[in-house]
Design a protein around this motif. Structure first.
Motif, PDB file in Angstrom:
ATOM      1  N   ARG A   2       0.805  -1.399  -0.168  1.00  0.00           N
ATOM      2  CA  ARG A   2       0.200   0.093   0.165  1.00  0.00           C
ATOM      3  C   ARG A   2       0.679   1.405  -0.367  1.00  0.00           C
ATOM      4  O   ARG A   2       0.096   2.194  -0.725  1.00  0.00           O
ATOM      5  CB  ARG A   2      -0.909  -0.501   1.397  1.00  0.00           C
ATOM      6  N   MET A  73      -9.523   2.989  -3.092  1.00  0.00           N
ATOM      7  CA  MET A  73     -11.420   2.735  -2.743  1.00  0.00           C
ATOM      8  C   MET A  73     -11.145   4.450  -1.755  1.00  0.00           C
ATOM      9  O   MET A  73      -9.819   4.729  -1.996  1.00  0.00           O
ATOM     10  CB  MET A  73     -11.878   2.060  -1.387  1.00  0.00           C
ATOM     11  N   ALA A  74     -12.541   4.605  -1.802  1.00  0.00           N
ATOM     12  CA  ALA A  74     -12.803   6.243  -1.363  1.00  0.00           C
ATOM     13  C   ALA A  74     -12.368   6.937  -1.399  1.00  0.00           C
ATOM     14  O   ALA A  74     -11.787   7.166  -3.181  1.00  0.00           O
ATOM     15  CB  ALA A  74     -12.417   5.844   0.360  1.00  0.00           C
ATOM     16  N   ASP A  76      -8.486   7.543  -2.447  1.00  0.00           N
ATOM     17  CA  ASP A  76      -7.525   7.282  -3.135  1.00  0.00           C
ATOM     18  C   ASP A  76      -8.220   7.217  -4.544  1.00  0.00           C
ATOM     19  O   ASP A  76      -8.135   7.351  -5.791  1.00  0.00           O
ATOM     20  CB  ASP A  76      -7.350   6.022  -2.866  1.00  0.00           C
TER      21      ASP A  76
ATOM     22  N   MET B 207     -11.805  -6.435   1.509  1.00  0.00           N
ATOM     23  CA  MET B 207     -12.637  -5.515   1.147  1.00  0.00           C
ATOM     24  C   MET B 207     -13.343  -5.137  -0.282  1.00  0.00           C
ATOM     25  O   MET B 207     -14.639  -5.103  -0.245  1.00  0.00           O
ATOM     26  CB  MET B 207     -11.996  -4.366   1.428  1.00  0.00           C
ATOM     27  N   PHE B 235     -17.377   3.132   0.889  1.00  0.00           N
ATOM     28  CA  PHE B 235     -16.425   2.554  -0.091  1.00  0.00           C
ATOM     29  C   PHE B 235     -15.747   3.789  -1.293  1.00  0.00           C
ATOM     30  O   PHE B 235     -14.887   4.140  -1.836  1.00  0.00           O
ATOM     31  CB  PHE B 235     -16.105   1.626  -1.129  1.00  0.00           C
ATOM     32  N   GLU B 244     -11.778   5.218   5.972  1.00  0.00           N
ATOM     33  CA  GLU B 244     -11.229   6.323   5.572  1.00  0.00           C
ATOM     34  C   GLU B 244      -9.981   5.492   5.526  1.00  0.00           C
ATOM     35  O   GLU B 244      -9.276   4.794   4.278  1.00  0.00           O
ATOM     36  CB  GLU B 244     -11.049   7.565   4.537  1.00  0.00           C
ATOM     37  N   ILE B 247      -9.684   1.980   4.740  1.00  0.00           N
ATOM     38  CA  ILE B 247     -10.261   1.267   3.593  1.00  0.00           C
ATOM     39  C   ILE B 247      -8.977   1.309   2.069  1.00  0.00           C
ATOM     40  O   ILE B 247      -9.390   1.068   0.951  1.00  0.00           O
ATOM     41  CB  ILE B 247     -11.747   0.757   2.806  1.00  0.00           C
ATOM     42  N   THR B 248      -8.885   2.439   2.665  1.00  0.00           N
ATOM     43  CA  THR B 248      -7.541   3.008   1.742  1.00  0.00           C
ATOM     44  C   THR B 248      -6.090   2.055   1.986  1.00  0.00           C
ATOM     45  O   THR B 248      -4.770   2.700   1.380  1.00  0.00           O
ATOM     46  CB  THR B 248      -7.042   4.376   1.788  1.00  0.00           C
TER      47      THR B 248
END
Lengths: 216, 252
Positions: A2, A73-74, A76, B207, B235, B244, B247-248
Motif C-alpha cells: 500500500r 477505494m474512497a 484514493d 474489502m 467505499f 477512510e 479502506i485505503t
C-alpha cells in the motif's frame, strides 16, 4: 504494497500538477502573443503542445495501471477518477492555447495585428481560474474555487462586451472583419478555458468532499 | 413495528474480563446483504455470532444490550436458541460438511426437526442444492460422500444444508477465505441470488468482496462499530476518518 501504491499515487498527482503548470504557461503566453503580437511567445506555445499531449497519455496510462493493480477505494479512488477527468480538461485548455497562438501568428503574418489589451483582461481572469483550479487540486483546498460561478459569469459578460465592440468595428469598416473575427474566436476560446476550469473545480470538489456539485 | 429484520441496540459483550464489543447498534434490512469489515480482532465475528447466540457456548461470555429479530429480543433468557438457529443459520470459514453423503448432509436438519417423508426430503434436497448452485455438479452422485467434493463445492453444500431448515437469515463468517478465486466467485454470485429469499450478513476480510456483494457495510475497530452505511457510501466517501484510513490501506 500500500505504501508503494500511495507513493505512485503521489507521483501521479505530481505529473498532473506538472501538466497543469505547463498548460497554464501555454495559455498565459498565447494570450500575451495575441494581445501584444509577440511571435516568440506564440512559437513557444506551439513548441510545447506535444508535451501536453504526451503528459495526457502518460497520466492516463498510469492512472489506469493503478486502478487495475490496486483497486483503490474512497479518497484514493476519488483522486484517480478526478485525475482521469481533469487531464481531459487540461488538455483541452492546452488546445485552446495552441489555437490562440495560431490566431496570433495568422494576424501577425497578415500584417493586420493590432494591440488588444481587452484580450489580456479576459485572459487574466481565465488563467487565474485555471491556476486556482489546479491549486485546489494540489492542496485539496476547495475554498479556492468557491467563487468560480461568479468568475465564470464575469468571463461570459466580457465576451458579450467584446462581441458588441467587434460587431461595431466590423460594421464601421469591412477591413476590420478578419481582425475582429480572430478577436471573437479568441474571446470564445478564453471563455471555454473558464468553462474547463469550472469542470476541473467540480471534479476537485468531488475528490475532496465526495460530493458532486455543478458550477453553472 | 420496525422495517428492519434485525435491530441491534447498545450491544456490549465480554469474554471474561475482556470487553469484545462496545455499545454496538446497527440494523439489518430484510432481503439485503450486510457486510462487516475490520482488522483481525475487531469484533466482527463476535458480533456476527451474537446474532444467533453462538457465543452462548463460550465459557465466560456475557452480553448486555438488545438484539431484536422480528421485534423480539433474542437475548432474552426465554429465547428458544435451537429454534433461533433454525431461523438464523450460519456458514463458517472452513467448509464443514458432515462425514456422510451429499444428500444426507441436506436432509440431516429436516430429519432432526421431524421430517421423515421420503418424497418431501427428496424434493427438499433438490430444491436446496439447486438454490446453492450445486445441483448440476452433484445431481448424479447424491449418495457420494460430501468429503469427496472440492472445497468450493463443500461450502455450497454447507449453504444447502443451512437452507434445508428454511431459515430467514444466513450468517457467513469469512465463507470464501479458504477458497480459490473461481469458487469465491460462485459463492459471491450465490449470495446475490440468496438475498431474493433470505437476508445475509457476512464477515469478510476482503474489502473488494464486501464492496462487490453487499448493500450495507459496517466497519468495526477495537470492538466498536465505527461506521455503518450503504456500501457505496462506505467505499466511495466514508464519513469517518478511521474508515477512510482503513479502506485505503493507511491504517496504523
Amino acid at each position: 504494497m500500500r505504501n508503494k501504491f500511495h507513493a505512485d499515487l503521489d507521483a501521479l498527482t505530481g505529473d498532473v500538477i506538472e501538466m497543469g503548470n505547463l498548460v497554464c504557461n501555454m495559455l498565459d503566453r498565447s494570450v500575451t502573443a495575441f494581445a501584444n503580437g509577440d511571435r516568440v511567445m506564440a512559437d513557444w506555445v506551439l513548441e510545447h503542445k506535444d508535451e501536453a499531449s504526451r503528459l495526457d497519455s502518460l497520466i492516463e496510462d498510469e492512472a489506469l495501471r493503478l486502478l487495475v493493480l490496486h483497486q483503490p477505494m474512497a479518497g484514493d479512488m476519488r483522486r484517480i477518477a478526478t485525475i482521469l477527468k481533469m487531464i481531459t480538461y487540461i488538455e483541452r485548455i492546452g488546445r485552446y492555447a495552441k489555437n490562440i497562438s495560431n490566431a496570433a501568428i495568422d494576424l501577425m503574418e497578415s500584417g493586420e495585428h493590432k494591440p488588444m489589451p481587452q484580450i489580456s483582461f479576459m485572459g487574466a481572469v481565465a488563467i487565474e481560474m485555471v491556476r486556482d483550479s489546479l491549486m485546489a487540486f494540489e492542496t485539496s483546498n476547495v475554498k479556492l474555487v468557491e467563487d468560480f460561478e461568479s468568475r465564470d459569469d464575469e468571463l461570459d459578460r466580457m465576451r458579450y462586451d467584446y462581441l458588441r465592440t467587434a460587431l461595431a468595428e466590423m460594421k464601421a469598416c469591412a477591413c476590420n472583419v478578419d481582425t475582429y473575427t480572430s478577436y471573437l474566436m479568441v474571446a470564445r476560446y478564453l471563455e471555454r478555458c473558464g468553462d474547463n476550469a469550472c469542470k476541473i473545480a467540480e471534479k476537485v470538489h468531488y475528490m475532496v468532499t465526495g460530493k458532486r456539485i455543478e458550477i453553472r | 413495528m420496525s422495517t428492519n429484520l434485525i435491530d441491534i441496540k447498545g450491544l456490549n459483550l465480554w469474554y471474561g474480563e475482556n470487553q469484545a464489543l462496545h455499545d454496538v447498534s446497527m440494523s439489518v434490512k430484510p432481503n439485503s446483504i450486510t457486510a462487516l469489515i475490520g482488522p483481525s480482532g475487531c469484533g466482527k465475528s463476535t458480533l456476527l455470532r451474537s446474532i444467533n447466540r453462538m457465543n452462548d457456548i463460550i465459557a465466560g461470555c456475557r452480553v448486555e444490550g438488545e438484539i431484536t429479530f422480528h421485534d423480539k429480543n433474542i437475548l432474552a433468557p426465554e429465547t428458544d436458541v435451537m429454534a433461533l438457529r433454525k431461523k438464523i443459520g450460519m456458514i463458517f470459514q472452513k467448509p464443514n460438511p458432515f462425514p456422510m453423503s451429499i444428500k444426507d448432509n441436506v436432509t440431516y436438519g429436516p430429519r432432526l426437526h421431524g421430517v421423515t417423508d421420503r418424497e418431501s426430503l427428496d424434493k427438499l434436497v433438490e430444491e436446496c442444492i439447486n438454490k446453492s448452485a450445486l445441483w448440476s455438479e452433484v445431481q448424479d452422485r447424491l449418495g457420494a460422500s460430501a468429503m469427496s467434493l472440492s472445497g468450493g463445492q463443500q461450502q455450497r453444500l454447507c449453504i444447502a444444508r443451512a437452507l434445508s431448515v428454511n431459515p430467514e437469515v444466513i450468517l457467513m463468517d469469512e465463507p470464501t477465505s479458504a477458497l480459490d478465486p473461481i469458487a469465491t466467485n460462485k459463492i459471491e454470485d450465490l449470495a446475490q441470488d440468496l438475498k431474493k429469499d433470505y437476508t445475509v450478513v457476512i464477515v469478510t476480510h476482503n474489502m473488494q468482496q464486501a464492496s462487490r456483494i453487499s448493500d450495507y457495510t459496517g466497519f468495526m475497530y477495537m470492538g466498536k462499530l465505527i461506521e455503518f452505511d450503504k456500501t457505496e457510501n462506505i467505499f466511495e466517501n466514508p464519513s469517518e476518518e478511521l474508515t477512510e484510513r482503513y479502506i485505503t490501506g493507511r491504517f496504523g
